[in-house]
Every structure is written in structure tokens, then in C-alpha cells.
Write an enzyme that holds these catalytic residues in place. Structure first.
Site, short mmCIF file in Angstrom:
data_model
loop_
_atom_site.label_atom_id
_atom_site.label_comp_id
_atom_site.label_asym_id
_atom_site.label_seq_id
_atom_site.Cartn_x
_atom_site.Cartn_y
_atom_site.Cartn_z
N GLY A 174 0.81 -1.20 0.00
CA GLY A 174 0.00 0.00 0.00
C GLY A 174 0.85 1.25 0.00
O GLY A 174 2.07 1.19 -0.19
N ASN A 175 0.19 2.37 0.20
CA ASN A 175 0.93 3.63 0.25
C ASN A 175 0.29 4.53 1.30
O ASN A 175 -0.72 4.18 1.92
CB ASN A 175 0.94 4.29 -1.12
CG ASN A 175 -0.45 4.58 -1.63
OD1 ASN A 175 -1.15 5.44 -1.08
ND2 ASN A 175 -0.89 3.85 -2.64
N ARG A 176 0.86 5.71 1.50
CA ARG A 176 0.46 6.55 2.64
C ARG A 176 -0.67 7.52 2.34
O ARG A 176 -0.95 8.40 3.15
CB ARG A 176 1.69 7.32 3.14
CG ARG A 176 2.72 6.43 3.82
CD ARG A 176 3.97 7.22 4.17
NE ARG A 176 3.66 8.38 5.00
CZ ARG A 176 4.43 9.46 5.07
NH1 ARG A 176 5.53 9.53 4.36
NH2 ARG A 176 4.08 10.46 5.84
#
Ligand code: C5P
Length: 227
Positions: free
Chosen positions: A29-31
Site C-alpha cells: 500500500g501507500n500513505r
């Protein structure tokens, strides 16, 4: 109430970040919190547009700020493939498309049905590249449709950020690219943002700094100047 300068427009906005499953408990995932994309959706609705918001793992608290809203419909998408399908379908009816979501560039082709265990040794993930959703939308653009992309870039200085933005705008073929500098303490997960907008003239046509809502309003101002 703000001026209804987007009245009659149908817009689609993606927000948040996709997650690519690895096994039943893990993902890539990412932020992205979804704050900027949700602000873009809310600004459009308050300026009179009909909004279809495609939310990819937007923080609950962030989504609660727009749900329910009489002129925002929300659809959820988890993975890049789901977001791709949702955006293609929604874009077919839209006057403006804004791809604010952070899309995972890679996914795991063979998702494990059982939890990967360290007892089984060090895991090596074979990844495949995800489709570039934005490029697909540009390729299938309907007449008169305006397409806006986002680019989160790390850059040493303003000049580098500008150059990266101009090159990416051309590569993606979008009408407008919103470029923001990101770093460990900048861009993601924060309430404020600083961006520049690049259009097909290959120039920085506007800049905005402040709340994500202020940046969203600047985005819609820039879109209106293109239409
Ligand atoms: O190339 P980069 O990921 O920086 O491009 C960012 C822009 O492209 C964003 O608008 C993002 O939503 C979109 N994108 C996409 N599909 C991908 C990767 C990025 O639509 N696979």
C-alpha cells in the site's frame, strides 16, 4: 454558499490509495489518506457539480466529512484493478475526471490463500506492473472531457519539481497535472498542501498553497479556465 460555477457539470474523482493483497492479512500500500481527493470532490459539489467519488481506502474520518452529501455518490475500490474498472465506467459519463488516488504501481499476481509464514523461509514477491489507469482514461477520453492527474514527486528544489511536472504532464497526456512535493514530512497524511498546476502548454499555469480545500478550489479554477 460558494458561487455555483460548476453547475451542470458531472465529475468523477478518485481518492485515497489502492492496496494490493499479498495474503489474507497483508498488502502492498501507500500513505495516501484520501484527504486531497475528498477535498476535490467536496469543493466540486459545493460549487454545483454532480460528483461521483471513487474511494480507495480513504480514512473513515476523512470520508465522514462528505458522507452523506446530496450531490456526491461514493463507490469503493480496493485494488488498482477495481479502481480501473470503476473509473472507466464512471468516466464514460463525465465532463471532468480527476485522478487523485495513489495507485500501486505493482501487484502480486499470485495472492496466497494462506498466511505466508516466516517458518517457511524468506519470502520473495514476484510483482507485475499494474495498468496506468490515467493513461487508459486519456486514451478513451470522450469529446470535450477534461482529465486531471496528480503527481507526487520528491525533488531537491522548485526547478526540479517543475521539470518533473512538465515531463509527466506530457507523458500522461492529461489536460492538467497537479504536482506536489512529497517527503517524509510533506504531502501525505497532512492537512495542508503546496502544488503547482501544469497544462498542455507545458507551463506552470497556477500555484496553490494552503489547506487541501484551498488547493482543491484552485484546481477547479484551473479546470474552468481550460473549458
Ligand atoms: O506516474 P505516477 O504514478 O506519478 O502518476 C500519478 C498519476 O497517475 C496520478 O493521477 C495517479 O492517480 C495516476 N496513476 C494511475 N495508474 C497507475 C499509476 C498512477 O492512474 N497505475
Amino acid at each position: 454558499a460558494p458561487e455555483q460555477d460548476l453547475a451542470g457539470l458531472s465529475v468523477v474523482v478518485s481518492a485515497g490509495g489502492t492496496r494490493e493483497p499479498i495474503d489474507p492479512v497483508r498488502y502492498l500500500g501507500n500513505r495516501s489518506s484520501g484527504r486531497q481527493g475528498v477535498a476535490v470532490a467536496l469543493a466540486a459539489a459545493e460549487r454545483g457539480a454532480w460528483v461521483h467519488l471513487v474511494a480507495a481506502h480513504v480514512d473513515d474520518g476523512v470520508l465522514a466529512r462528505v458522507l452523506p452529501h446530496p450531490s456526491i455518490g461514493v463507490e469503493r475500490a480496493g485494488t488498482a484493478a477495481e479502481l480501473d474498472a470503476a473509473m472507466r465506467a464512471a468516466a464514460a459519463e463525465a465532463d471532468v475526471v480527476v485522478m487523485a488516488a495513489a495507485v500501486a504501481d505493482f501487484s502480486v499476481p499470485e495472492v496466497s490463500d494462506v498466511k505466508l509464514r516466516k517458518e517457511d523461509g524468506v519470502v520473495t514477491l514476484d510483482l507485475v506492473e499494474n495498468p496506468d489507469i490515467l493513461k487508459g482514461l486519456v486514451a478513451e477520453r470522450r469529446p470535450g472531457q477534461t482529465i486531471v492527474g496528480f503527481a507526487a514527486e520528491t525533488a531537491a528544489d522548485d526547478a526540479e519539481l517543475r521539470e518533473r511536472g512538465i515531463r509527466k504532464r506530457a507523458r500522461k497526456g492529461v489536460d492538467l497535472l497537479t504536482v506536489n512535493r512529497v517527503g517524509w514530512t510533506q504531502g501525505f497524511e497532512s492537512t495542508d498542501n503546496t502544488v503547482l498546476f501544469v497544462d498542455a502548454t507545458d507551463e506552470v499555469v497556477a500555484e496553490a498553497a494552503g489547506s487541501k480545500r484551498a488547493v482543491a478550489d484552485a484546481l477547479w479554477d484551473a479546470v474552468l479556465r481550460l473549458r
